[in-house]
Design a protein around this motif. Structure first.
Motif, PDB file in Angstrom:
ATOM      1  N   ARG A 157       0.843  -1.198   0.000  1.00  0.00           N
ATOM      2  CA  ARG A 157       0.000   0.000   0.000  1.00  0.00           C
ATOM      3  C   ARG A 157       0.884   1.257   0.000  1.00  0.00           C
ATOM      4  O   ARG A 157       0.639   2.198  -0.753  1.00  0.00           O
ATOM      5  N   ALA A 158       1.921   1.265   0.829  1.00  0.00           N
ATOM      6  CA  ALA A 158       2.820   2.423   0.898  1.00  0.00           C
ATOM      7  C   ALA A 158       3.533   2.650  -0.431  1.00  0.00           C
ATOM      8  O   ALA A 158       3.684   3.789  -0.880  1.00  0.00           O
ATOM      9  N   VAL A 159       3.963   1.578  -1.082  1.00  0.00           N
ATOM     10  CA  VAL A 159       4.600   1.708  -2.399  1.00  0.00           C
ATOM     11  C   VAL A 159       3.607   2.310  -3.390  1.00  0.00           C
ATOM     12  O   VAL A 159       3.931   3.230  -4.139  1.00  0.00           O
ATOM     13  N   SER A 160       2.373   1.817  -3.387  1.00  0.00           N
ATOM     14  CA  SER A 160       1.351   2.305  -4.322  1.00  0.00           C
ATOM     15  C   SER A 160       1.018   3.773  -4.099  1.00  0.00           C
ATOM     16  O   SER A 160       0.616   4.465  -5.027  1.00  0.00           O
ATOM     17  N   GLU A 161       1.182   4.253  -2.868  1.00  0.00           N
ATOM     18  CA  GLU A 161       0.852   5.638  -2.549  1.00  0.00           C
ATOM     19  C   GLU A 161       2.049   6.577  -2.689  1.00  0.00           C
ATOM     20  O   GLU A 161       1.929   7.776  -2.436  1.00  0.00           O
ATOM     21  N   THR A 162       3.194   6.059  -3.108  1.00  0.00           N
ATOM     22  CA  THR A 162       4.387   6.877  -3.301  1.00  0.00           C
ATOM     23  C   THR A 162       4.143   7.847  -4.455  1.00  0.00           C
ATOM     24  O   THR A 162       3.661   7.436  -5.518  1.00  0.00           O
ATOM     25  N   PRO A 163       4.455   9.135  -4.279  1.00  0.00           N
ATOM     26  CA  PRO A 163       4.295  10.087  -5.377  1.00  0.00           C
ATOM     27  C   PRO A 163       5.062   9.618  -6.623  1.00  0.00           C
ATOM     28  O   PRO A 163       6.201   9.175  -6.537  1.00  0.00           O
ATOM     29  N   GLY A 164       4.389   9.696  -7.763  1.00  0.00           N
ATOM     30  CA  GLY A 164       4.986   9.267  -9.025  1.00  0.00           C
ATOM     31  C   GLY A 164       4.662   7.836  -9.406  1.00  0.00           C
ATOM     32  O   GLY A 164       4.941   7.415 -10.518  1.00  0.00           O
ATOM     33  N   VAL A 165       4.066   7.077  -8.475  1.00  0.00           N
ATOM     34  CA  VAL A 165       3.726   5.678  -8.755  1.00  0.00           C
ATOM     35  C   VAL A 165       2.321   5.586  -9.325  1.00  0.00           C
ATOM     36  O   VAL A 165       1.385   6.174  -8.791  1.00  0.00           O
ATOM     37  N   THR A 166       2.187   4.861 -10.422  1.00  0.00           N
ATOM     38  CA  THR A 166       0.887   4.461 -10.949  1.00  0.00           C
ATOM     39  C   THR A 166       0.759   2.981 -10.633  1.00  0.00           C
ATOM     40  O   THR A 166       1.482   2.167 -11.225  1.00  0.00           O
ATOM     41  N   PRO A 167      -0.085   2.634  -9.662  1.00  0.00           N
ATOM     42  CA  PRO A 167      -0.176   1.226  -9.274  1.00  0.00           C
ATOM     43  C   PRO A 167      -0.582   0.342 -10.448  1.00  0.00           C
ATOM     44  O   PRO A 167      -1.379   0.733 -11.292  1.00  0.00           O
ATOM     45  N   LEU A 172       4.163  -2.156 -11.795  1.00  0.00           N
ATOM     46  CA  LEU A 172       3.700  -0.804 -11.541  1.00  0.00           C
ATOM     47  C   LEU A 172       4.554   0.156 -12.355  1.00  0.00           C
ATOM     48  O   LEU A 172       5.637  -0.206 -12.818  1.00  0.00           O
ATOM     49  N   LEU A 173       4.050   1.338 -12.559  1.00  0.00           N
ATOM     50  CA  LEU A 173       4.798   2.381 -13.262  1.00  0.00           C
ATOM     51  C   LEU A 173       5.257   3.407 -12.250  1.00  0.00           C
ATOM     52  O   LEU A 173       4.542   3.715 -11.292  1.00  0.00           O
ATOM     53  N   TYR A 174       6.457   3.967 -12.469  1.00  0.00           N
ATOM     54  CA  TYR A 174       7.000   4.950 -11.543  1.00  0.00           C
ATOM     55  C   TYR A 174       7.726   6.034 -12.328  1.00  0.00           C
ATOM     56  O   TYR A 174       8.647   5.758 -13.085  1.00  0.00           O
ATOM     57  N   GLU A 175       7.286   7.270 -12.155  1.00  0.00           N
ATOM     58  CA  GLU A 175       7.946   8.426 -12.753  1.00  0.00           C
ATOM     59  C   GLU A 175       9.080   8.823 -11.824  1.00  0.00           C
ATOM     60  O   GLU A 175       8.924   9.681 -10.962  1.00  0.00           O
ATOM     61  N   ALA A 176      10.215   8.178 -11.970  1.00  0.00           N
ATOM     62  CA  ALA A 176      11.349   8.398 -11.077  1.00  0.00           C
ATOM     63  C   ALA A 176      12.205   9.555 -11.577  1.00  0.00           C
ATOM     64  O   ALA A 176      12.325   9.779 -12.779  1.00  0.00           O
ATOM     65  N   ASP A 177      12.827  10.253 -10.631  1.00  0.00           N
ATOM     66  CA  ASP A 177      13.761  11.311 -10.998  1.00  0.00           C
ATOM     67  C   ASP A 177      15.028  10.734 -11.607  1.00  0.00           C
ATOM     68  O   ASP A 177      15.652  11.351 -12.468  1.00  0.00           O
ATOM     69  N   ASP A 178      15.411   9.551 -11.142  1.00  0.00           N
ATOM     70  CA  ASP A 178      16.615   8.901 -11.640  1.00  0.00           C
ATOM     71  C   ASP A 178      16.582   7.425 -11.251  1.00  0.00           C
ATOM     72  O   ASP A 178      15.668   6.975 -10.550  1.00  0.00           O
ATOM     73  N   LEU A 179      17.590   6.683 -11.706  1.00  0.00           N
ATOM     74  CA  LEU A 179      17.645   5.250 -11.424  1.00  0.00           C
ATOM     75  C   LEU A 179      17.751   4.978  -9.927  1.00  0.00           C
ATOM     76  O   LEU A 179      17.150   4.019  -9.426  1.00  0.00           O
ATOM     77  N   ASP A 180      18.473   5.804  -9.206  1.00  0.00           N
ATOM     78  CA  ASP A 180      18.608   5.592  -7.760  1.00  0.00           C
ATOM     79  C   ASP A 180      17.250   5.627  -7.062  1.00  0.00           C
ATOM     80  O   ASP A 180      16.996   4.832  -6.150  1.00  0.00           O
ATOM     81  N   ALA A 181      16.382   6.528  -7.476  1.00  0.00           N
ATOM     82  CA  ALA A 181      15.043   6.605  -6.881  1.00  0.00           C
ATOM     83  C   ALA A 181      14.245   5.344  -7.194  1.00  0.00           C
ATOM     84  O   ALA A 181      13.527   4.823  -6.334  1.00  0.00           O
ATOM     85  N   ALA A 182      14.373   4.831  -8.410  1.00  0.00           N
ATOM     86  CA  ALA A 182      13.665   3.609  -8.788  1.00  0.00           C
ATOM     87  C   ALA A 182      14.195   2.408  -8.003  1.00  0.00           C
ATOM     88  O   ALA A 182      13.430   1.540  -7.584  1.00  0.00           O
ATOM     89  N   ILE A 183      15.506   2.370  -7.796  1.00  0.00           N
ATOM     90  CA  ILE A 183      16.103   1.279  -7.017  1.00  0.00           C
ATOM     91  C   ILE A 183      15.618   1.333  -5.572  1.00  0.00           C
ATOM     92  O   ILE A 183      15.283   0.297  -4.980  1.00  0.00           O
ATOM     93  N   GLU A 184      15.535   2.533  -4.999  1.00  0.00           N
ATOM     94  CA  GLU A 184      15.054   2.674  -3.625  1.00  0.00           C
ATOM     95  C   GLU A 184      13.620   2.164  -3.517  1.00  0.00           C
ATOM     96  O   GLU A 184      13.279   1.434  -2.589  1.00  0.00           O
ATOM     97  N   LEU A 185      12.768   2.538  -4.474  1.00  0.00           N
ATOM     98  CA  LEU A 185      11.383   2.076  -4.452  1.00  0.00           C
ATOM     99  C   LEU A 185      11.321   0.562  -4.617  1.00  0.00           C
ATOM    100  O   LEU A 185      10.600  -0.124  -3.895  1.00  0.00           O
ATOM    101  N   ALA A 186      12.086   0.022  -5.559  1.00  0.00           N
ATOM    102  CA  ALA A 186      12.087  -1.428  -5.790  1.00  0.00           C
ATOM    103  C   ALA A 186      12.483  -2.183  -4.525  1.00  0.00           C
ATOM    104  O   ALA A 186      11.936  -3.246  -4.229  1.00  0.00           O
ATOM    105  N   GLY A 187      13.407  -1.632  -3.751  1.00  0.00           N
ATOM    106  CA  GLY A 187      13.829  -2.267  -2.516  1.00  0.00           C
ATOM    107  C   GLY A 187      12.761  -2.291  -1.443  1.00  0.00           C
ATOM    108  O   GLY A 187      12.838  -3.078  -0.500  1.00  0.00           O
ATOM    109  N   ARG A 188      11.745  -1.451  -1.585  1.00  0.00           N
ATOM    110  CA  ARG A 188      10.630  -1.419  -0.631  1.00  0.00           C
ATOM    111  C   ARG A 188       9.521  -2.397  -0.985  1.00  0.00           C
ATOM    112  O   ARG A 188       8.598  -2.611  -0.187  1.00  0.00           O
ATOM    113  N   ILE A 189       9.583  -2.993  -2.166  1.00  0.00           N
ATOM    114  CA  ILE A 189       8.545  -3.933  -2.605  1.00  0.00           C
ATOM    115  C   ILE A 189       8.785  -5.268  -1.906  1.00  0.00           C
ATOM    116  O   ILE A 189       9.868  -5.841  -2.018  1.00  0.00           O
TER     117      ILE A 189
END
Length: 115
Positions: free
Chosen positions: A33-43, A81-98
């Motif tokens: 749920r927290a991942v889905s509610e992250t700004p920039g995430v389209t669940p 899910l889709l994520y409008e990340a600022d950069d790869l590091d942000a996407a990696i951080e989100l992926a680690g929370r899944i």
């Protein structure tokens, strides 16, 4: 796009999921749920198991279907899910929370082609 490979991750409905303590199930649900509610995430959606899939190929003008994917279970995508990340590091951080990433699966990050 973040593609979630469930691997051996216990997912509902399954016996492995049923064996998890209620507190762990609740934490997994909260983490998703927290991942889905992250700004920039389209669940996206959780996918049913690979044995429910139908694979389509066209050969010599004929449409052919086979049951299931042409992949090992550990390679099958369980959700996305889709994520409008600022950069790869942000996407990696989100992926680690899944949760799947820590419970026996993996998360593949792949950029979308922009036309």
């Amino acid at each position: 796009m973040l593609m979630i490979h469930h691997g051996s991750t216990p997912t509902p409905p399954s016996e492995a999921w049923d064996r998890l303590p209620d507190e762990e199930k609740a934490q997994i649900a909260e983490d998703y749920r927290a991942v889905s509610e992250t700004p920039g995430v389209t669940p996206g959606q959780q996918l049913r198991s690979p044995d429910s899939a139908t694979t389509v190929r066209v050969q010599d003008g004929r449409t052919l279907t086979t049951d299931g994917p042409f992949a090992e279970l550990k390679e099958a995508i369980g959700g996305w899910l889709l994520y409008e990340a600022d950069d790869l590091d942000a996407a990696i951080e989100l992926a680690g929370r899944i949760p799947a990433a820590r419970l026996g699966g993996a998360v593949e990050i792949r950029p979308i082609v922009e036309w």
